[in-house]
Motif scaffolding. Structure first.
Motif, short mmCIF file in Angstrom:
data_model
loop_
_atom_site.label_atom_id
_atom_site.label_comp_id
_atom_site.label_asym_id
_atom_site.label_seq_id
_atom_site.Cartn_x
_atom_site.Cartn_y
_atom_site.Cartn_z
N LEU B 184 0.84 -1.20 0.00
CA LEU B 184 0.00 0.00 0.00
C LEU B 184 0.87 1.24 0.00
O LEU B 184 1.74 1.39 0.87
N THR B 185 0.64 2.16 -0.93
CA THR B 185 1.38 3.43 -0.89
C THR B 185 0.41 4.60 -0.93
O THR B 185 -0.65 4.52 -1.53
N LEU B 210 3.64 -7.71 -11.87
CA LEU B 210 3.41 -6.53 -11.03
C LEU B 210 2.20 -5.79 -11.57
O LEU B 210 2.09 -5.55 -12.77
N ALA B 211 1.27 -5.43 -10.70
CA ALA B 211 0.11 -4.63 -11.11
C ALA B 211 0.03 -3.36 -10.28
O ALA B 211 0.33 -3.37 -9.07
N GLY B 217 -5.35 9.04 -4.52
CA GLY B 217 -4.33 9.41 -3.55
C GLY B 217 -3.53 8.23 -3.01
O GLY B 217 -2.54 8.41 -2.33
N LYS B 218 -4.00 7.03 -3.29
CA LYS B 218 -3.20 5.86 -2.92
C LYS B 218 -3.00 4.97 -4.14
O LYS B 218 -3.80 4.97 -5.06
N VAL B 219 -1.88 4.25 -4.14
CA VAL B 219 -1.62 3.28 -5.21
C VAL B 219 -1.22 1.97 -4.54
O VAL B 219 -0.37 1.95 -3.66
N ARG B 220 -1.87 0.87 -4.94
CA ARG B 220 -1.48 -0.43 -4.43
C ARG B 220 -0.62 -1.13 -5.48
O ARG B 220 -0.96 -1.12 -6.67
N ASP B 249 10.15 3.60 0.15
CA ASP B 249 10.06 3.72 1.60
C ASP B 249 9.34 4.99 2.04
O ASP B 249 8.67 5.02 3.07
N ASP B 250 9.43 6.05 1.23
CA ASP B 250 8.80 7.33 1.58
C ASP B 250 7.29 7.32 1.44
O ASP B 250 6.60 8.18 1.98
N ILE B 251 6.74 6.36 0.69
CA ILE B 251 5.29 6.35 0.44
C ILE B 251 4.61 5.05 0.91
O ILE B 251 3.39 4.95 0.88
#
Lengths: 415, 415
Positions: B184-185, B210-211, B217-220, B249-251
């Protein structure tokens, strides 16, 4: 006239996302008399997509496809369409301009080569401009079947459906007429309703179907009819619906196409210039969220407090601590006090309060999991009721929300 | 090993309900290494159901069917299955007993003939007892393909899947191994992430996919792999995921299979014995609802106030009226005051506040629709930020919720 929907994406087939697009598309098509025959969800896989397109084309004249149009590498829909059409990819200037425009406006930077690549479309396709995203919609034809490709992001798809796809479908196809109307009822089970209206249901004409759609304390009754004359169809179903309403007058809330129970409540309050506040304990903001999701709720809705920790019922709402001690935090007495205090604190005409044990643990209460007390303070006084809503947290909350709306509407109608 | 899901019901094809069952079933099957090849939604129609069963049987060894088992007249699934199997209907004593038991316990009355009719099943089927409803599940076989029929009511279906279907599938079929893991980012767009990890993504082994799953506001980021050795597969994907996490690591917030951003926040607060309260204006209870939907939230969550009407920010939370007048109700200053006041009123360590214009009208603010100010009060002070979240009410609220969680987590991690 028949349509089919194909949703593309491994994330649907591994259950990572719920496909909400199909329901929206089906609803929009139904409104213009297009019947969706089948919905199919397939993998991000060339062969599978080709197979699904072929099968759908054998059953329908219009095939709507969502998903698989993102800028990243897992999306292959567009290339597969190009192959299916025997076409070649070309760069589309309008899409290119749109991508530049969106990046300038929202990201304040230049689009990357990956982004710009989204301007490639099959040469024979008509681009449906996507004002909310970089992936274009496409309208394509092969052997007199129309194929529409749209991005899977719901709001981008919705915009394209409403503004680009529906108008084109309307002018491209002759459509027979379908008409649905749905009565919302609260407070009686599916089989009890079925028994009550049995003889009426048996006597329905063959081209009219009745469906029961039950869900946690409410049952929707849908009549669907198909016929050559739109006006006659509508009159017939409207007439039957009035009969159905009369037979269920004690539980009917309204027609789903026109309202929902929270909208009905909001409309009544607005009409009367009255207001509502909420004190939600066990329902944890679920009723508030339901009300505020609609635009215009600020005209009648004052606010809520969710005093999850027991002592906040006292410190914020002013529920007497000795009342909680005497009757227990999950009690009709506390629910009533929460409602009355909320009415005062928020200066609202009506106040709705919930307190209960949504589980799985018992919290500060001593009652059984699933116990919920609901109270409503109105200009004329306060009423309350105690319920047992089963074992599962999600269901307990949802049943409490439905029951709270049912009680609130009844109370407003009484006053 | 492949499975297919068929959901039956006109209500799905006219868009009246969203099919959430398929996602649940797919997820459960995936966990035991069964891949769902296709999901198909068909009408409450004998011929259409027969055709769908035939097509699915040509592709999969296991066909799971939901819907069409209610007591009322629109449900024909069971009879169609009986015909498909060349079987006859018989009354099942266990189902009959269950119906009597449920009616006694929940309705305090005798079941009607319509209800009792639900005890009829194809004679060759194995009944899967439905403890939460009167419609039984059924396990059937034909030409070495397994068919499972379940009711469409989500919690009844879920119970049957977990307790009856999954154990039987595990013992009946040999299954290869599939493994998914999802990072989760929050806070960076899909294409920016794609560019950042491009060379790593290209170097992924062929059996690992990879998908990107972006959403407001979020990207999985999901890695999926298939292989003969479960342990090796898991180790490989876990290793790749650690690399992916390091690059982001930042997101990164956590693995979706293990957490969500609100669960992560809850876990951190519980671990530290700290608490949270909320003052939600424009998000109207949406953050509260997200938090309280999980069991155990009462361990860290104190409560919320939703001061929808502007003056309630003063009367309930104690935000100075002159502050609102000076800076406007939608301002970082007011958001900060709401957060600090909420921290005090609720006696919580952290408080999160939102104020904004979700639209479509401007309410009491003078700013653009989509303007949202979010503030977080922590034991060390208060921070705030102002955003512009577009035009659509639903999206503005959802983006604000996601951003609020992102900011809150960052703030908790800082302290």
């Amino acid at each position: 006239m028949l349509a089919e929907i194909i949703t593309i994406g491994d994330e649907i087939l591994i259950g990572q996302i719920i496909d909400t697009n199909s329901a929206f598309i089906s609803k929009e098509l139904n409104k213009i008399g297009v019947q969706v025959f089948q919905i199919t969800s397939v993998q991000d896989d060339r062969e599978h997509i080709l197979q699904a397109l072929d099968e759908a084309a054998g059953r329908a004249q219009l095939v709507l496809v969502t998903g698989g149009l993102g800028p990243t590498k897992d999306d292959i829909t567009k290339l597969t369409f190009c192959e299916y059409l025997g076409d070649k990819m070309v760069e589309n200037q309008d899409v290119l301009d749109n991508i530049h425009h969106l990046f300038q406006k929202y990201f304040k930077r230049e689009p990357s080569p990956t982004n710009l690549h989204q301007a490639m479309v099959p040469s024979s396709s008509t681009v449906l401009q996507n004002l909310h995203g970089t992936a274009p919609g496409m309208w394509m034809e092969k052997n007199n079947i129309v194929y529409v490709s749209m991005p899977g992001v719901p709001y981008e798809m919705k915009h394209l459906m409403r503004n680009e796809v529906i108008p084109r479908v309307v002018s491209r196809f002759n459509r027979p007429h379908i008409y649905h109307k749905t009565l919302l009822t609260y407070g009686m089970g599916e089989s009890s309703i079925a028994e009550r209206i049995e003889s009426w249901e048996i006597a329905l004409p063959a081209h009219v179907k009745l469906a029961y759609l039950p869900n946690l304390g409410k049952v929707r009754l849908r009549l669907s009819a198909k016929g050559p004359d739109q006006r006659a169809l509508q009159e017939e179903v409207d007439g039957l619906m009035e009969e159905l309403w009369k037979m269920n007058d004690d539980i009917a809330v309204g027609y789903e196409e026109e309202t929902s129970i929270d909208r009905r409540i909001g409309a009544l309050l607005k009409e009367r210039g009255q207001t509502l506040s909420l004190a939600e304990s066990c329902t944890g903001g679920a009723i508030t969220e339901e009300i505020t999701q609609h635009a215009g709720s600020s005209a009648f809705y004052r606010g809520s407090v969710v005093p999850y920790a027991t002592e906040l019922k006292t410190s914020i709402l002013g529920v007497p601590a000795q009342l909680i001690e005497k009757y227990n935090v999950v009690s009709e007495e506390v629910a009533r006090s929460m409602a009355v205090q909320s009415q005062q604190v928020f200066k609202s005409d009506y106040a709705l309060a919930t307190t209960g044990i949504a589980g799985p643990s018992k919290g500060d209460g001593t009652d059984e999991v699933g116990t919920v007390c609901i109270a409503i303070a109105s200009p004329k006084g306060v009423i309350s009721e105690r319920f047992l809503f089963g074992q599962l947290r999600e269901r307990i909350i949802r049943k409490a929300v439905n029951k709270a709306f049912e009680m609130l509407l009844a109370e407003i109608l009484k006053n």
